[in-house]
Design a protein around this motif. Structure first.
Motif, PDB file in Angstrom:
ATOM      1  N   UNK A  45       0.820  -1.203   0.000  1.00 37.73           N
ATOM      2  CA  UNK A  45       0.000   0.000   0.000  1.00 37.73           C
ATOM      3  C   UNK A  45       0.863   1.266   0.000  1.00 37.73           C
ATOM      4  N   UNK A  46       1.927   1.284   0.777  1.00 33.71           N
ATOM      5  CA  UNK A  46       2.815   2.456   0.785  1.00 33.71           C
ATOM      6  C   UNK A  46       3.372   2.689  -0.612  1.00 33.71           C
ATOM      7  N   UNK A  47       3.819   1.619  -1.251  1.00 35.88           N
ATOM      8  CA  UNK A  47       4.347   1.714  -2.613  1.00 35.88           C
ATOM      9  C   UNK A  47       3.269   2.224  -3.575  1.00 35.88           C
ATOM     10  N   UNK A  95      12.429   6.628  -9.669  1.00 34.15           N
ATOM     11  CA  UNK A  95      11.932   7.781  -8.910  1.00 34.15           C
ATOM     12  C   UNK A  95      11.058   7.304  -7.753  1.00 34.15           C
ATOM     13  N   UNK A  96      10.164   6.368  -8.042  1.00 33.99           N
ATOM     14  CA  UNK A  96       9.259   5.839  -7.009  1.00 33.99           C
ATOM     15  C   UNK A  96      10.057   5.133  -5.912  1.00 33.99           C
ATOM     16  N   UNK A  97      11.059   4.360  -6.309  1.00 29.51           N
ATOM     17  CA  UNK A  97      11.894   3.658  -5.320  1.00 29.51           C
ATOM     18  C   UNK A  97      12.611   4.650  -4.410  1.00 29.51           C
ATOM     19  N   UNK A  98      13.104   5.727  -4.990  1.00 32.02           N
ATOM     20  CA  UNK A  98      13.800   6.759  -4.214  1.00 32.02           C
ATOM     21  C   UNK A  98      12.865   7.407  -3.186  1.00 32.02           C
ATOM     22  N   UNK A  99      11.619   7.641  -3.580  1.00 29.61           N
ATOM     23  CA  UNK A  99      10.634   8.227  -2.668  1.00 29.61           C
ATOM     24  C   UNK A  99      10.109   7.191  -1.670  1.00 29.61           C
ATOM     25  N   UNK A 100      10.002   5.963  -2.130  1.00 27.08           N
ATOM     26  CA  UNK A 100       9.392   4.911  -1.321  1.00 27.08           C
ATOM     27  C   UNK A 100      10.305   4.421  -0.196  1.00 27.08           C
ATOM     28  N   UNK A 118      10.059   6.066   3.279  1.00 24.56           N
ATOM     29  CA  UNK A 118       8.739   5.806   3.864  1.00 24.56           C
ATOM     30  C   UNK A 118       8.655   4.377   4.395  1.00 24.56           C
ATOM     31  N   UNK A 119       9.203   3.431   3.628  1.00 34.91           N
ATOM     32  CA  UNK A 119       9.223   2.045   4.097  1.00 34.91           C
ATOM     33  C   UNK A 119      10.074   1.918   5.351  1.00 34.91           C
ATOM     34  N   UNK A 120      11.195   2.679   5.396  1.00 36.67           N
ATOM     35  CA  UNK A 120      12.049   2.661   6.580  1.00 36.67           C
ATOM     36  C   UNK A 120      11.329   3.171   7.813  1.00 36.67           C
ATOM     37  N   UNK A 121      10.576   4.263   7.654  1.00 32.68           N
ATOM     38  CA  UNK A 121       9.800   4.804   8.768  1.00 32.68           C
ATOM     39  C   UNK A 121       8.742   3.803   9.241  1.00 32.68           C
ATOM     40  N   UNK A 122       8.104   3.133   8.278  1.00 32.49           N
ATOM     41  CA  UNK A 122       7.087   2.149   8.635  1.00 32.49           C
ATOM     42  C   UNK A 122       7.708   0.975   9.404  1.00 32.49           C
ATOM     43  N   UNK A 123       8.868   0.497   8.955  1.00 34.57           N
ATOM     44  CA  UNK A 123       9.553  -0.602   9.646  1.00 34.57           C
ATOM     45  C   UNK A 123       9.896  -0.220  11.084  1.00 34.57           C
TER      46      UNK A 123
END
Length: 347
Positions: free
Chosen positions: A87-89, A325-330, A333-338
């Motif tokens: 979902x974050x992605x 670009x999406x990976x760079x932004x994602x 956010x994934x790190x914060x979620x973890x």
């Protein structure tokens, strides 16, 4: 099947998907300069698109295979974490491309608040119809523990008959689901249920292949067979030609399962495996992104290149560049979620 082989198959699936969505509709093929034709007179790219319709069955099979292995090991399958990361992605891509759509194509984006919210959670796919796969996939993942607990504990004979029944359900789900595509929200839940029914056969197949080591069995059988690779290569060519000749997509599993088995029996060149794994790592982003370029925002630009091979390469490059670009932004956010999940787990 190893993780690396799974990534290769994902790479094949995403390259198929991009080709499929460019050339599976006659009206879009007519926008191209077609110089090669199949023997029935149809443009070759249109005939080849029937093979590239293997993409979704491959994806759902691989999901079932990976989740099935985790289930068989008896540990935490991590389904909620898997869905939250997806979902974050998805939301990163949603904000980027729907935001761009509000500028480029304001007639479609954002329409009204209810449409925006339903698309944002993935329940509706009116912003990008090729996102239809998202919500049924989430349902299958969330129910996977219960699905596998039932099917993987069946005796072999019962399992075989049950799988035949699931294949019949898959055909029914596909045939009944098409008339409901794109109609009003009251029927979305029915549509999603039919999509789940149409996907569950390949999902369970993946788990069954994992439990019984069918890929390893196929590789061993191929090695024991005299001229095994030559025979299997010939079978694969026949399967692909037959698929180009036959119409209904509901029969795709009958081709996809043997095609995957045959592919994994061959020793692939290192450069080919590495290239496919590269695309496999970007496959989720490319799936969620590519039709914004091919259909919804920049169709005239993409098809303006006229020649099918050039159009295809342009779509791959645009989707891949966007994925970076999406990976760079994602990633942050994934790190914060973890970190949040770890904090919740440890109180």
């Amino acid at each position: 099947m190893s993780i690396q082989e799974s990534l290769e198959l994902k790479g094949i699936a995403i390259l198929m998907m991009l080709f499929l969505h460019l050339f599976n509709i006659s009206e879009n093929v007519d926008l191209c300069v077609n110089t090669l034709y199949f023997w029935n007179g149809k443009p070759l790219v249109l005939a080849l698109s029937r093979i590239t319709a293997f993409c979704v069955p491959i994806y759902i099979f691989l999901s079932g295979y990976g989740l099935g292995l985790k289930f068989l090991k008896g540990g935490d399958m991590g389904n909620v974490q898997r869905i939250s990361k997806l979902y974050i992605n998805y939301w990163v891509i949603f904000i980027l491309f729907v935001g761009l759509g509000c500028i480029v194509n304001p007639e479609i984006y954002p329409k009204n608040m209810s449409t925006f919210v339903l698309n944002f959670v993935g329940y509706e796919c009116s912003y990008n119809y090729e996102w239809w796969f998202l919500f049924p996939y989430i349902i299958l993942v969330l129910l996977s523990k219960f699905i596998f607990a039932f099917f993987l504990n069946l005796k072999k004979k019962t399992l075989v008959w049950t799988m035949i029944g699931l294949f019949g359900m898959q055909i029914g789900g596909n045939l009944l689901g098409k008339p409901l595509s794109g109609i009003t929200a009251e029927f979305h839940i029915v549509q999603h249920l039919l999509w789940v029914v149409s996907l569950i056969f390949m999902f369970v197949c993946g788990a069954v292949f994992a439990k019984y080591g069918i890929f390893n069995w196929a590789k061993a059988a191929c090695n024991r067979m005299k001229n095994g690779k030559l025979i299997l290569g010939s079978v694969l060519i026949v399967l692909l030609i037959l698929r180009m000749m036959l119409g209904p997509s509901v029969i795709n599993p009958l081709f996809v399962l043997p095609a995957m088995m045959i592919y994994l029996c061959f020793v692939r060149p290192a450069w080919l495996s590495a290239g496919l794994r590269y695309f496999g790592k970007h496959s989720t982003n490319m799936w969620l992104i590519h039709t914004f370029f091919a259909y919804y925002l920049f169709k005239d630009f993409v098809y303006g290149f006229k020649y099918p091979i050039v159009i295809y390469c342009v779509l791959i490059l645009l989707s891949l560049a966007s994925s970076y670009v999406v990976t760079w932004l994602n990633r942050p956010l994934q790190g914060l979620w973890d970190k949040y999940v770890l904090r919740v787990k440890h109180g």
